[in-house]
Design an enzyme around this catalytic site. Structure first.
Site, mmCIF file in Angstrom:
data_model
loop_
_atom_site.group_PDB
_atom_site.id
_atom_site.type_symbol
_atom_site.label_atom_id
_atom_site.label_comp_id
_atom_site.label_asym_id
_atom_site.label_seq_id
_atom_site.Cartn_x
_atom_site.Cartn_y
_atom_site.Cartn_z
ATOM 1 N N LEU A 8 0.670 -1.034 -0.118
ATOM 2 C CA LEU A 8 -0.115 -0.093 -0.075
ATOM 3 C C LEU A 8 0.684 1.356 0.069
ATOM 4 O O LEU A 8 0.345 2.472 0.047
ATOM 5 C CB LEU A 8 -0.921 0.090 1.200
ATOM 6 C CG LEU A 8 -1.897 -1.135 1.515
ATOM 7 C CD1 LEU A 8 -2.887 -1.088 2.488
ATOM 8 C CD2 LEU A 8 -2.819 -1.229 0.210
ATOM 9 N N TYR A 136 18.682 5.142 8.413
ATOM 10 C CA TYR A 136 18.201 4.384 7.056
ATOM 11 C C TYR A 136 19.294 4.057 6.182
ATOM 12 O O TYR A 136 19.021 2.854 5.748
ATOM 13 C CB TYR A 136 17.322 5.456 6.485
ATOM 14 C CG TYR A 136 16.716 5.195 5.090
ATOM 15 C CD1 TYR A 136 17.224 5.679 3.816
ATOM 16 C CD2 TYR A 136 15.642 4.221 5.218
ATOM 17 C CE1 TYR A 136 16.680 5.341 2.509
ATOM 18 C CE2 TYR A 136 15.101 4.172 3.666
ATOM 19 C CZ TYR A 136 15.528 4.516 2.736
ATOM 20 O OH TYR A 136 14.855 4.229 1.335
HETATM 21 C C1 VAH Z 1 13.766 8.656 1.014
HETATM 22 N N1 VAH Z 1 12.450 8.363 -0.874
HETATM 23 O O1 VAH Z 1 13.837 9.850 0.993
HETATM 24 C C2 VAH Z 1 13.150 7.792 0.177
HETATM 25 C C3 VAH Z 1 14.693 7.375 -0.681
HETATM 26 C C4 VAH Z 1 16.608 8.028 -2.005
HETATM 27 C C5 VAH Z 1 15.431 8.453 -1.100
HETATM 28 O O2 VAH Z 1 15.051 6.479 -0.104
HETATM 29 O O3 VAH Z 1 14.074 8.329 2.310
#
Ligand code: VAH
Length: 310
Positions: A8, A136
């Site tokens: 989703l 991340y």
């Molecule tokens: C983000 N859209 O901004 C994702 C992606 C490269 C950017 O990993 O975290």
């Protein structure tokens, strides 16, 4: 037969549609942590932390391919680093284990976020230093290494791309750093102005969603004997900074106004990423190509949003 997690989300909602059109509606099982308003095709609620249910769903569906998209994006992950580690890495490990046990072909995206401030910023090579300074990014580098490990150690056919910022009009992204490049189009239509949280002059790689979806299909269908790399291929369609996308929008909405209110958290993330990456390995090994540049994407985005937001 394909199982998709995070179905989703920004990528999932459109990838499921594309896969159903390509391989048959009955051959794609979409899953996500919550039920959608209206169920369209096979759908099951799945929390990717529940490995037993994940295995059962993949087995019952007789899946042969696993596309794992469920994850927290960069800005959200910086707010909740421990949750991000647990969900991004725990979910990935569960998906890889199911794919190993059931011998599924496997795809899970990496990102330009897998690079850090010590990575060469311009024309970033396919193979280079990766010391990201965000949770991340740590998740993405660890994920790339884990997917390569599952290929080398267990023979799982894992494949991945480092996505740039993805721009689309169907489902807004949630909690990313590149999301400004999506919001700007919505605001241009709704309010005729946009206040960017990313500073002028901040270059980042970007791609229009149709090109991103085609890249997943092309990579997954590529002849494995041509693949020198697996996790994960650099791919990009364009690199721009906020004033360039604003100028492109102004060509269509001359009264459009752009202002800046930099968000230090997301600016810090953006500054740690490359300005532009080199996609040559993807081009050579599986014929990566793009249809949309900034000009063509802007025409399509504004046209589609005018209809959607009417
Ligand atoms: C983000 N859209 O901004 C994702 C992606 C490269 C950017 O990993 O975290």
């Amino acid at each position: 037969r394909i199982l998709v997690t995070g179905a989703l989300g920004q990528i999932g909602s459109e990838l499921v549609e594309k896969l159903r059109n390509l391989y048959g509606r009955e051959n794609v099982l979409s899953t996500d942590i919550r039920k959608p308003e209206e169920i369209d095709g096979h759908f099951e609620v799945l929390d990717v932390m529940e490995s037993k249910r994940m295995y059962e769903l993949a087995k019952q569906f007789n899946a042969d391919t696993f596309i794992h998209l469920a994850a927290l994006l960069s800005a959200t992950a910086e707010k909740n680093p421990l949750l991000a580690w647990n969900l991004n890495m725990g979910g990935l490990m569960n998906a890889l284990e199911v794919s190993r046990e059931l011998n599924l072909q496997f795809f899970s995206p990496s990102s330009i976020g897998a690079f850090g401030p010590s990575t060469p910023k311009d024309n970033t090579p396919q193979d280079t230093l990766q010391r990201p300074t965000t949770m991340y990014g740590v998740n993405k580098v660890a994920g790339e290494l884990l997917c390569d490990y599952y290929f080398m150690r267990f023979g799982v056919d894992t494949r991945s791309v480092r996505f740039p910022g993805l721009i689309s009009y169907v489902t807004p992204p949630g909690g990313g750093t590149t999301d400004y490049a999506v919001e700007i189009y919505y605001k241009a239509i709704e309010e005729g102005q946009y206040t960017s949280y990313i500073a002028e002059g901040t270059y980042m790689d970007m791609m229009y969603m149709p090109d991103a979806l085609q890249a997943v299909v092309d990579l997954m269908e590529a002849d494995p004997s041509n693949l020198k790399h697996r996790n994960a291929f650099n791919i990009s369609a364009m690199s721009f900074e906020p004033s360039q996308i604003a100028a492109e929008i102004k060509k269509h909405i001359p009264t459009f106004e752009m202002t800046y209110e930099v968000d230090p958290v997301r600016q810090k993330i953006a500054d740690s990423w490359p300005n532009s990456i080199d996609s040559s390995a993807a081009i050579e090994e599986w014929g990566f190509k793009v249809e949309y540049d900034l000009e063509k994407m802007t025409v399509d985005m504004l046209g589609k949003l005018k209809t959607k937001l009417r």
